[in-house]
Scaffold this active site. Structure first.
Site, PDB file in Angstrom:
ATOM      1  N   CYS A   1       2.240  -0.128  -8.379  1.00 21.26           N
ATOM      2  CA  CYS A   1       3.322   0.673  -7.416  1.00 21.26           C
ATOM      3  C   CYS A   1       4.495   0.452  -8.510  1.00 21.26           C
ATOM      4  CB  CYS A   1       3.056   0.027  -6.411  1.00 21.26           C
ATOM      5  SG  CYS A   1       3.637  -1.664  -6.265  1.00 21.26           S
TER       6      CYS A   1
ATOM      7  N   GLY B   1       0.696  -0.846   0.162  1.00 21.73           N
ATOM      8  CA  GLY B   1       0.184   0.265   0.004  1.00 21.73           C
ATOM      9  C   GLY B   1       0.978   1.648   0.289  1.00 21.73           C
ATOM     10  N   SER B   2       0.403   2.490   0.537  1.00 19.74           N
ATOM     11  CA  SER B   2       1.034   3.566   0.048  1.00 19.74           C
ATOM     12  C   SER B   2       1.800   3.781   1.861  1.00 19.74           C
ATOM     13  CB  SER B   2      -0.128   5.096   0.526  1.00 19.74           C
ATOM     14  OG  SER B   2      -0.064   4.361   1.842  1.00 19.74           O
TER      15      SER B   2
ATOM     16  N   GLU C   1       5.023  10.402  -5.794  1.00 18.69           N
ATOM     17  CA  GLU C   1       4.392   9.345  -6.490  1.00 18.69           C
ATOM     18  C   GLU C   1       2.672   9.790  -6.016  1.00 18.69           C
ATOM     19  OE1 GLU C   1       3.190   5.256  -3.903  1.00 18.69           O
ATOM     20  OE2 GLU C   1       3.604   4.610  -6.052  1.00 18.69           O
TER      21      GLU C   1
ATOM     22  N   GLY D   1       1.960   2.263   4.936  1.00 16.33           N
ATOM     23  CA  GLY D   1       2.739   1.261   5.587  1.00 16.33           C
ATOM     24  C   GLY D   1       4.147   1.823   6.795  1.00 16.33           C
TER      25      GLY D   1
HETATM   26  C1  UN1 Z   1       1.731  -3.517  -7.659  1.00 16.62           C
HETATM   27  O1  UN1 Z   1       1.598  -2.191  -9.104  1.00 16.62           O
HETATM   28  O2  UN1 Z   1       1.711  -3.984  -6.345  1.00 16.62           O
HETATM   29  O3  UN1 Z   1       5.309  -5.788 -12.327  1.00 16.62           O
HETATM   30  C2  UN1 Z   1       2.500  -5.136  -8.438  1.00 16.62           C
HETATM   31  C3  UN1 Z   1       3.827  -5.614 -12.179  1.00 16.62           C
HETATM   32  C4  UN1 Z   1       2.663  -6.453 -11.769  1.00 16.62           C
HETATM   33  C5  UN1 Z   1       2.515  -6.793 -10.150  1.00 16.62           C
HETATM   34  C6  UN1 Z   1       2.378  -4.937  -9.763  1.00 16.62           C
HETATM   35  N1  UN1 Z   1       3.076  -8.125 -12.248  1.00 16.62           N
HETATM   36  O4  UN1 Z   1       3.831  -4.295 -12.614  1.00 16.62           O
END
Ligand code: UN1
Length: 493
Positions: free
Chosen positions: A282, A226-227, A383, A231
């Site tokens: 992320c 999460g953020s 972000e 976290g």
């Molecule tokens: C995420 O954004 O928390 O590599 C995971 C990737 C994906 C997983 C992303 N397989 O973008």
């Protein structure tokens, strides 16, 4: 309207509070997905108690037998892939081809975790004494709390839940409040696979429940995605309580493009990396670092392609980019557009809520590109978790690497180049847990370590063999079969 329940101790149960919340489809705000439990401390206590009791026998089940059930869970995810993908798309917006990929990651993780139950290798080492054997092996820890974000509603929880269970732990899972239906589907699959009552539990509710799980004395390990803000706070609590927590937090992932790169490939890479999942990964590409020799040309070509991306309801097969998850996220995108303009970045395309036709029904934001972004700008550093890409000019390869690293995060990264020296230097020099060569910043595979350095994580890696370091403790055993007292470090020297 359908009313859903928690899954605790192998039963579908109502929340003790009797309270429910509604979850809506971000592509169509008039579409209410259902009513979900707004659980509280009592429900968390019940789930943890069930998991604690189940741990007593689950840890004794031979690991390969645990693996048999994991394999079954993988089979069920595969059989129900289309159905669950559509549920996920309705609930969180990304197109069906992406939600299917999300489930595929869980299938891969299930089979990988199952295969690992026949390894879970320990070590033997020679003893310094005669007739003595030394060995070290992994042991399960207990109840694992899993807290995850909305963007990968099945894949990311599967990275934690399935290996934790493979290793002999039991789990209490709280999905993001934005994807409770996916949480219910996860529990349905685990129930159908035949996991004994209490091994896997789901409590639905809002953010405050994260603290209840983390602070519960019988929860021994936490897996969090999460953020960074949340976290770090959970990490502080775990520091105080002396608990292990694996943190997967923010990213601000760069894609570098050198003049010798295959330009079409680099364009496709950044389009997918920046605007796939509406930029809500992320691992999303949020900073494009272009060598000065291709800067203007590349931006023009990219803007042309970005404005042609088809936004829409993810259930429509033509859709390439879905909505953002909720109103707050839409407002974040609007806010960062204003910040970018105020800071003096050049808006190349996008920058507005998209409202043509049916898009007005949901939280759609145009794929947005800002050029001339410099390292001191918030657009470069923070972000956003939306479809907003910053473009920065680099004078040289060395400058590009310096820009890539000038950031508090370190999850994913990418470089497009045909120069083997640049490629190998980038592998070593970029400060990130993951580096792609001639591929976008997204696309991690289930059997490889996943996680970030710097502000992204706290040293753990999910995925692959490294995830077992999170969910096991090492036990070291010395067996002395000499039939006499042998004093280590004394009798042998
Ligand atoms: C995420 O954004 O928390 O590599 C995971 C990737 C994906 C997983 C992303 N397989 O973008």
């Amino acid at each position: 309207m359908e009313k859903f329940k928690n899954y605790i101790n192998g039963q579908w149960v109502e929340p003790k509070s009797g309270k429910y919340f509604q979850n809506i489809n971000p592509a169509d705000l008039s579409d209410i997905v259902g009513e979900f439990p707004e659980s509280g401390q009592d429900d968390v206590n019940d789930a943890v108690a069930a998991a604690r009791d189940a741990f007593k026998f689950w840890k004794k089940v031979p690991a390969p037998k645990r693996g048999d059930l994991l394999r079954k869970a993988g089979d069920i995810f595969a059989a129900r892939k289309d159905e669950i993908a559509r549920i996920m798309t309705r609930e969180m917006g990304k197109p069906v081809f992406e939600t299917k990929g999300d489930i595929q990651e869980a299938i891969d993780t299930a089979y990988y975790a199952a295969s690992e139950t026949r390894r879970l290798f320990g070590f033997n080492a020679p003893s310094e004494l005669v007739d003595k054997m030394n060995m070290s092996f992994r042991t399960p820890i207990g109840v694992v709390g899993v807290i995850t974000a909305f963007n990968f509603p099945i894949a990311v929880p599967s990275w934690k839940i399935l290996p934790a269970i493979a290793a002999g732990n039991t789990v209490v899972y709280k999905p993001s409040k934005d994807v409770p239906h996916a949480g219910v589907m996860f529990a349905e699959v685990m129930e159908e696979a035949g996991f004994p009552a209490g091994v896997f539990n789901v409590v639905l509710g809002k953010g405050y429940m994260g603290n209840m799980i983390v602070e519960h004395p019988d929860v021994k390990v936490i897996g969090f995605t999460g953020s960074t803000g949340i976290g770090v706070k959970l990490g502080e609590i775990c520091g105080r309580l002396n608990k292990r927590i694996s943190l997967e937090m923010g990213g601000k992932n760069p894609q570098i493009v050198m003049p010798d790169a295959n330009m079409e490939l680099a364009l496709d890479g950044v389009l997918w990396g920046a605007f796939g999942t509406t930029g809500q990964r992320c691992t999303a590409t949020s900073r494009l670092i272009l060598h000065k020799d291709i800067y203007d040309e590349f931006i023009n070509m990219l803007a042309d392609k970005a404005t042609k991306l088809i936004l829409g309801n993810g259930l429509d097969p033509k859709t390439q980019v879905g909505p953002v998850i909720h109103e707050a996220q839409l407002n974040t995108c609007i806010e960062y557009t204003e910040i970018g303009l105020k800071e003096g970045a050049r808006l190349v395309c996008g920058g507005k809520r998209a409202t043509q036709g049916d898009l007005a029904k949901g939280y759609f934001f145009e794929p947005t590109i800002f050029a001339d972004v410099t390292r001191d700008m918030r657009l470069f550093q923070e972000e956003i978790f939306g479809p907003i890409l910053s473009v920065t000019k680099a004078d040289s390869f060395e400058h590009a690497i310096e820009l890539a690293n000038d950031i508090e995060f370190g999850l994913s990264s990418s470089i497009y180049t045909k120069n083997v020296n640049y490629a190998f230097q980038a592998m070593n020099l970029i400060e990130a847990g993951i580096t792609y060569i001639n591929a976008p910043t997204i696309g991690a595979e289930a059997h490889m370590p996943f996680g970030g350095v710097k502000g992204t994580g706290n040293g753990h890696r999910e995925g692959g063999w490294t995830v077992f370091d999170i969910f096991t403790e090492w036990k070291t055993v010395y067996v002395d079969f000499s039939d006499k007292l042998q004093r280590a470090q004394i009798d042998n020297y």
